[in-house]
Design a protein around this motif. Sequence first.
Motif, PDB file in Angstrom:
ATOM      1  N   ARG A   1       7.666 -13.257  -9.633  1.00  0.00           N
ATOM      2  CA  ARG A   1       7.588 -13.218  -8.167  1.00  0.00           C
ATOM      3  C   ARG A   1       6.478 -12.290  -7.690  1.00  0.00           C
ATOM      4  NH1 ARG A   1      13.295 -13.384  -8.724  1.00  0.00           N
ATOM      5  NH2 ARG A   1      13.416 -11.106  -8.524  1.00  0.00           N
ATOM      6  N   LYS A   2       6.363 -11.128  -8.350  1.00  0.00           N
ATOM      7  CA  LYS A   2       5.317 -10.178  -7.965  1.00  0.00           C
ATOM      8  C   LYS A   2       3.933 -10.790  -8.165  1.00  0.00           C
ATOM      9  CE  LYS A   2       3.816  -5.395  -8.843  1.00  0.00           C
ATOM     10  NZ  LYS A   2       2.429  -5.629  -9.245  1.00  0.00           N
ATOM     11  N   LEU A   3       3.741 -11.469  -9.297  1.00  0.00           N
ATOM     12  CA  LEU A   3       2.441 -12.085  -9.576  1.00  0.00           C
ATOM     13  C   LEU A   3       2.144 -13.209  -8.595  1.00  0.00           C
ATOM     14  CD1 LEU A   3      -0.030 -12.129 -11.387  1.00  0.00           C
ATOM     15  CD2 LEU A   3       1.181 -13.681 -12.926  1.00  0.00           C
ATOM     16  N   GLU A   4       3.152 -13.995  -8.234  1.00  0.00           N
ATOM     17  CA  GLU A   4       2.955 -15.083  -7.265  1.00  0.00           C
ATOM     18  C   GLU A   4       2.513 -14.523  -5.919  1.00  0.00           C
ATOM     19  OE1 GLU A   4       2.877 -18.211  -7.885  1.00  0.00           O
ATOM     20  OE2 GLU A   4       3.508 -17.976  -9.963  1.00  0.00           O
ATOM     21  N   ASP A   5       3.128 -13.407  -5.504  1.00  0.00           N
ATOM     22  CA  ASP A   5       2.740 -12.773  -4.230  1.00  0.00           C
ATOM     23  C   ASP A   5       1.297 -12.280  -4.293  1.00  0.00           C
ATOM     24  OD1 ASP A   5       5.225 -13.252  -3.205  1.00  0.00           O
ATOM     25  OD2 ASP A   5       6.017 -11.242  -3.619  1.00  0.00           O
ATOM     26  N   GLU A   6       0.922 -11.721  -5.435  1.00  0.00           N
ATOM     27  CA  GLU A   6      -0.447 -11.228  -5.598  1.00  0.00           C
ATOM     28  C   GLU A   6      -1.450 -12.378  -5.562  1.00  0.00           C
ATOM     29  OE1 GLU A   6      -0.030  -9.151  -9.270  1.00  0.00           O
ATOM     30  OE2 GLU A   6       0.456  -7.228  -8.313  1.00  0.00           O
ATOM     31  N   ILE A   7      -1.102 -13.496  -6.185  1.00  0.00           N
ATOM     32  CA  ILE A   7      -1.995 -14.661  -6.192  1.00  0.00           C
ATOM     33  C   ILE A   7      -2.155 -15.217  -4.783  1.00  0.00           C
ATOM     34  CG2 ILE A   7      -2.204 -17.066  -6.949  1.00  0.00           C
ATOM     35  CD1 ILE A   7      -1.054 -16.191  -9.648  1.00  0.00           C
ATOM     36  N   LYS A   8      -1.057 -15.258  -4.022  1.00  0.00           N
ATOM     37  CA  LYS A   8      -1.146 -15.736  -2.634  1.00  0.00           C
ATOM     38  C   LYS A   8      -2.093 -14.861  -1.815  1.00  0.00           C
ATOM     39  CE  LYS A   8       3.437 -17.865  -2.394  1.00  0.00           C
ATOM     40  NZ  LYS A   8       4.812 -17.754  -1.834  1.00  0.00           N
ATOM     41  N   ALA A   9      -1.965 -13.537  -1.995  1.00  0.00           N
ATOM     42  CA  ALA A   9      -2.844 -12.610  -1.273  1.00  0.00           C
ATOM     43  C   ALA A   9      -4.302 -12.802  -1.690  1.00  0.00           C
ATOM     44  CB  ALA A   9      -2.402 -11.170  -1.525  1.00  0.00           C
ATOM     45  N   LEU A  10      -4.531 -13.021  -2.977  1.00  0.00           N
ATOM     46  CA  LEU A  10      -5.897 -13.231  -3.475  1.00  0.00           C
ATOM     47  C   LEU A  10      -6.495 -14.525  -2.933  1.00  0.00           C
ATOM     48  CD1 LEU A  10      -5.587 -12.073  -7.194  1.00  0.00           C
ATOM     49  CD2 LEU A  10      -7.074 -11.077  -5.443  1.00  0.00           C
TER      50      LEU A  10
END
Length: 239
Positions: A112-121
């Motif tokens: 979940r943390k990585l998915e949020d980071e990818i969305k922000a990127l």
Amino acid sequence: MPAIKVDEISKFIGSEVFDDFGRSLGTLIAVESDIDGKVSSIIVKSEDLSLDVIEGERVKVSDDKVTVTPEWKFEILQVIENLDRAYKRRKAIENISSRNDLPAVVVEPMKRKLEDEIKALKLKADEVKKVVNSRIGEIDDESLKVARAIATIGISYFSGEISERGYTQSMNHLRKLQDSLSEEKKAAKDLLDKLDKVVQLASEGEVQKAVQPQPSTTTQSPVAAGPNAQQTMVVKIEA
């Protein structure tokens, strides 16, 4: 890009500073550094007009000169690098998850943390694309000005209004500027293509989830009763 130490760059004070495309930005006047010696910024005198403060992250020393990466290029390179790293981490998490070596309570928060980071990127990538496309538009405008200047100096020379020496000097400057603009535009388009590719890679997991087939439910179709088939009547008796 590794941080430059003050000892590496201080010897260039008083020398010209260039961008990645060979254009002079001015003269290096001063270097600002942190207590650990890492360069935080440099101060460049742009001709006789003003002093420019440039972040140390965009500065590098190569080929015995100080070079500065343009802001648009620095930003898009950062986003590409971060998205590429995010894609590799996603693949690693998927690999770990498929082995079932670790409990889901550990792996799922990482996902979940990585998915949020990818969305922000990806949002950052959209912003950077606008900046780079805007720069390409500016390059096109500057290229038209250079073309007009080349035509003007050509008319003046062939009509005998300026000397061959003046014509040659002027054309050398204009052609050098023209080459730099062409090189910068090509670099911008190449990096935009690269950004699109890493965005696509980083979105692979989302695409797979979107197209993942749902479990099918089969319903038994009723068998048509033939002419000789017996029909059973169910009578419900109320108590």
